[in-house]
Design a protein around this motif. Structure first.
Motif, PDB file in Angstrom:
ATOM      1  N   GLY A 104     -35.875 -36.550  34.866  1.00  0.00           N
ATOM      2  CA  GLY A 104     -36.614 -36.580  36.123  1.00  0.00           C
ATOM      3  C   GLY A 104     -37.849 -37.454  36.027  1.00  0.00           C
ATOM      4  O   GLY A 104     -37.907 -38.398  35.231  1.00  0.00           O
ATOM      5  N   SER A 105     -38.863 -37.139  36.821  1.00  0.00           N
ATOM      6  CA  SER A 105     -40.071 -37.970  36.844  1.00  0.00           C
ATOM      7  C   SER A 105     -40.758 -38.004  35.478  1.00  0.00           C
ATOM      8  O   SER A 105     -41.424 -38.981  35.144  1.00  0.00           O
ATOM      9  N   SER A 106     -40.578 -36.984  34.663  1.00  0.00           N
ATOM     10  CA  SER A 106     -41.168 -36.966  33.312  1.00  0.00           C
ATOM     11  C   SER A 106     -40.613 -38.083  32.433  1.00  0.00           C
ATOM     12  O   SER A 106     -41.272 -38.521  31.497  1.00  0.00           O
ATOM     13  N   ALA A 107     -39.408 -38.542  32.723  1.00  0.00           N
ATOM     14  CA  ALA A 107     -38.800 -39.615  31.936  1.00  0.00           C
ATOM     15  C   ALA A 107     -39.566 -40.928  32.074  1.00  0.00           C
ATOM     16  O   ALA A 107     -39.460 -41.806  31.231  1.00  0.00           O
ATOM     17  N   ARG A 108     -40.360 -41.049  33.113  1.00  0.00           N
ATOM     18  CA  ARG A 108     -41.123 -42.285  33.331  1.00  0.00           C
ATOM     19  C   ARG A 108     -42.587 -42.151  32.898  1.00  0.00           C
ATOM     20  O   ARG A 108     -43.418 -42.954  33.297  1.00  0.00           O
ATOM     21  N   LEU A 109     -42.893 -41.160  32.094  1.00  0.00           N
ATOM     22  CA  LEU A 109     -44.276 -40.958  31.675  1.00  0.00           C
ATOM     23  C   LEU A 109     -44.586 -41.491  30.282  1.00  0.00           C
ATOM     24  O   LEU A 109     -45.711 -41.365  29.814  1.00  0.00           O
ATOM     25  N   THR A 110     -43.616 -42.106  29.600  1.00  0.00           N
ATOM     26  CA  THR A 110     -43.908 -42.713  28.302  1.00  0.00           C
ATOM     27  C   THR A 110     -44.384 -44.148  28.536  1.00  0.00           C
ATOM     28  O   THR A 110     -44.035 -44.772  29.554  1.00  0.00           O
ATOM     29  N   PRO A 111     -45.155 -44.706  27.614  1.00  0.00           N
ATOM     30  CA  PRO A 111     -45.608 -46.093  27.786  1.00  0.00           C
ATOM     31  C   PRO A 111     -44.451 -47.082  27.933  1.00  0.00           C
ATOM     32  O   PRO A 111     -44.548 -48.048  28.674  1.00  0.00           O
ATOM     33  N   GLU A 112     -43.332 -46.805  27.251  1.00  0.00           N
ATOM     34  CA  GLU A 112     -42.190 -47.720  27.282  1.00  0.00           C
ATOM     35  C   GLU A 112     -41.387 -47.632  28.575  1.00  0.00           C
ATOM     36  O   GLU A 112     -40.682 -48.575  28.934  1.00  0.00           O
ATOM     37  N   THR A 113     -41.461 -46.499  29.261  1.00  0.00           N
ATOM     38  CA  THR A 113     -40.574 -46.289  30.410  1.00  0.00           C
ATOM     39  C   THR A 113     -41.288 -46.184  31.754  1.00  0.00           C
ATOM     40  O   THR A 113     -40.637 -45.952  32.770  1.00  0.00           O
ATOM     41  N   LYS A 114     -42.581 -46.393  31.776  1.00  0.00           N
ATOM     42  CA  LYS A 114     -43.341 -46.147  33.015  1.00  0.00           C
ATOM     43  C   LYS A 114     -42.943 -47.037  34.181  1.00  0.00           C
ATOM     44  O   LYS A 114     -43.175 -46.686  35.326  1.00  0.00           O
ATOM     45  N   THR A 115     -42.315 -48.176  33.916  1.00  0.00           N
ATOM     46  CA  THR A 115     -41.907 -49.060  35.010  1.00  0.00           C
ATOM     47  C   THR A 115     -40.387 -49.128  35.183  1.00  0.00           C
ATOM     48  O   THR A 115     -39.890 -49.976  35.917  1.00  0.00           O
ATOM     49  N   LEU A 116     -39.658 -48.236  34.506  1.00  0.00           N
ATOM     50  CA  LEU A 116     -38.197 -48.294  34.547  1.00  0.00           C
ATOM     51  C   LEU A 116     -37.615 -47.337  35.584  1.00  0.00           C
ATOM     52  O   LEU A 116     -38.133 -46.233  35.769  1.00  0.00           O
ATOM     53  N   PRO A 117     -36.523 -47.724  36.223  1.00  0.00           N
ATOM     54  CA  PRO A 117     -35.852 -46.858  37.187  1.00  0.00           C
ATOM     55  C   PRO A 117     -34.880 -45.911  36.469  1.00  0.00           C
ATOM     56  O   PRO A 117     -33.665 -46.045  36.566  1.00  0.00           O
ATOM     57  N   ILE A 118     -35.417 -44.953  35.710  1.00  0.00           N
ATOM     58  CA  ILE A 118     -34.577 -44.082  34.893  1.00  0.00           C
ATOM     59  C   ILE A 118     -34.783 -42.620  35.249  1.00  0.00           C
ATOM     60  O   ILE A 118     -35.793 -42.245  35.848  1.00  0.00           O
ATOM     61  N   ASP A 119     -33.824 -41.807  34.810  1.00  0.00           N
ATOM     62  CA  ASP A 119     -33.886 -40.376  35.050  1.00  0.00           C
ATOM     63  C   ASP A 119     -33.869 -39.566  33.759  1.00  0.00           C
ATOM     64  O   ASP A 119     -34.123 -38.375  33.777  1.00  0.00           O
ATOM     65  N   ALA A 120     -33.561 -40.189  32.605  1.00  0.00           N
ATOM     66  CA  ALA A 120     -33.514 -39.463  31.340  1.00  0.00           C
ATOM     67  C   ALA A 120     -33.920 -40.395  30.201  1.00  0.00           C
ATOM     68  O   ALA A 120     -33.521 -41.558  30.171  1.00  0.00           O
ATOM     69  N   VAL A 121     -34.700 -39.853  29.264  1.00  0.00           N
ATOM     70  CA  VAL A 121     -35.154 -40.645  28.122  1.00  0.00           C
ATOM     71  C   VAL A 121     -35.202 -39.767  26.872  1.00  0.00           C
ATOM     72  O   VAL A 121     -35.547 -38.592  26.935  1.00  0.00           O
ATOM     73  N   VAL A 122     -34.834 -40.369  25.736  1.00  0.00           N
ATOM     74  CA  VAL A 122     -34.962 -39.702  24.444  1.00  0.00           C
ATOM     75  C   VAL A 122     -36.424 -39.770  24.034  1.00  0.00           C
ATOM     76  O   VAL A 122     -36.992 -40.856  23.937  1.00  0.00           O
ATOM     77  N   VAL A 123     -37.043 -38.602  23.802  1.00  0.00           N
ATOM     78  CA  VAL A 123     -38.450 -38.573  23.408  1.00  0.00           C
ATOM     79  C   VAL A 123     -38.639 -38.063  21.978  1.00  0.00           C
ATOM     80  O   VAL A 123     -39.757 -38.020  21.479  1.00  0.00           O
ATOM     81  N   GLY A 124     -37.542 -37.671  21.307  1.00  0.00           N
ATOM     82  CA  GLY A 124     -37.633 -37.221  19.930  1.00  0.00           C
ATOM     83  C   GLY A 124     -36.253 -37.117  19.309  1.00  0.00           C
ATOM     84  O   GLY A 124     -35.250 -36.947  20.013  1.00  0.00           O
ATOM     85  N   ILE A 125     -36.210 -37.241  17.981  1.00  0.00           N
ATOM     86  CA  ILE A 125     -34.980 -37.025  17.222  1.00  0.00           C
ATOM     87  C   ILE A 125     -35.180 -35.726  16.451  1.00  0.00           C
ATOM     88  O   ILE A 125     -36.170 -35.571  15.737  1.00  0.00           O
ATOM     89  N   VAL A 126     -34.255 -34.791  16.596  1.00  0.00           N
ATOM     90  CA  VAL A 126     -34.399 -33.448  16.038  1.00  0.00           C
ATOM     91  C   VAL A 126     -34.116 -33.449  14.537  1.00  0.00           C
ATOM     92  O   VAL A 126     -33.083 -33.953  14.101  1.00  0.00           O
ATOM     93  N   ASP A 127     -35.033 -32.865  13.767  1.00  0.00           N
ATOM     94  CA  ASP A 127     -34.827 -32.680  12.328  1.00  0.00           C
ATOM     95  C   ASP A 127     -34.277 -31.292  12.018  1.00  0.00           C
ATOM     96  O   ASP A 127     -33.433 -31.135  11.139  1.00  0.00           O
ATOM     97  N   LYS A 128     -34.771 -30.279  12.731  1.00  0.00           N
ATOM     98  CA  LYS A 128     -34.362 -28.908  12.444  1.00  0.00           C
ATOM     99  C   LYS A 128     -34.557 -28.045  13.685  1.00  0.00           C
ATOM    100  O   LYS A 128     -35.508 -28.230  14.427  1.00  0.00           O
ATOM    101  N   VAL A 129     -33.638 -27.091  13.875  1.00  0.00           N
ATOM    102  CA  VAL A 129     -33.768 -26.095  14.935  1.00  0.00           C
ATOM    103  C   VAL A 129     -33.727 -24.724  14.269  1.00  0.00           C
ATOM    104  O   VAL A 129     -32.776 -24.416  13.540  1.00  0.00           O
ATOM    105  N   GLN A 130     -34.764 -23.921  14.515  1.00  0.00           N
ATOM    106  CA  GLN A 130     -34.820 -22.571  13.965  1.00  0.00           C
ATOM    107  C   GLN A 130     -34.905 -21.571  15.111  1.00  0.00           C
ATOM    108  O   GLN A 130     -35.688 -21.758  16.041  1.00  0.00           O
TER     109      GLN A 130
END
Length: 102
Positions: free
Chosen positions: A66-92
């Motif tokens: 959603g709109s949060s996908a456009r809040l990174t410096p790299e994506t603020k001007t892109l017409p996108i709806d989803a962005v990877v913001v992290g790569i998971v190392d572990k889930v507990q």
């Protein structure tokens, strides 16, 4: 935000100019398996997401939509709806490890 698994990539040679150079991934959202709570299980949905971190097929990633996908410096001007913001190392969960990248 939610956890998703990278299941593929998408190549588009014709796209708006602001999207040139951005890697597109096919991602599948996952959730904690509800009964045993000891594994991740698919939700059965898929999304196309912009990758700014270099995730690969098989990686679990943190995705924002959603709109949060456009809040990174790299994506603020892109017409996108989803962005990877992290790569998971572990889930507990409940003091147990549900997923570890190692």
């Amino acid at each position: 935000m939610f956890v998703a698994k990278v299941t593929g990539s998408l190549i588009s040679t014709q796209k708006v100019a602001t999207m040139v150079g951005f890697k597109l991934l096919i991602v599948e959202p996952y959730r904690i398996e509800p009964k045993e709570r000891q594994s991740l299980t698919t939700t059965g949905r898929t999304f196309v997401a912009v990758d700014t971190l270099g995730a690969g097929i098989g990686d679990y990633v943190i995705l924002t939509q959603g709109s949060s996908a456009r809040l990174t410096p790299e994506t603020k001007t892109l017409p996108i709806d989803a962005v990877v913001v992290g790569i998971v190392d572990k889930v507990q969960v409940d003091e147990g490890t549900v997923y570890s990248r190692d």
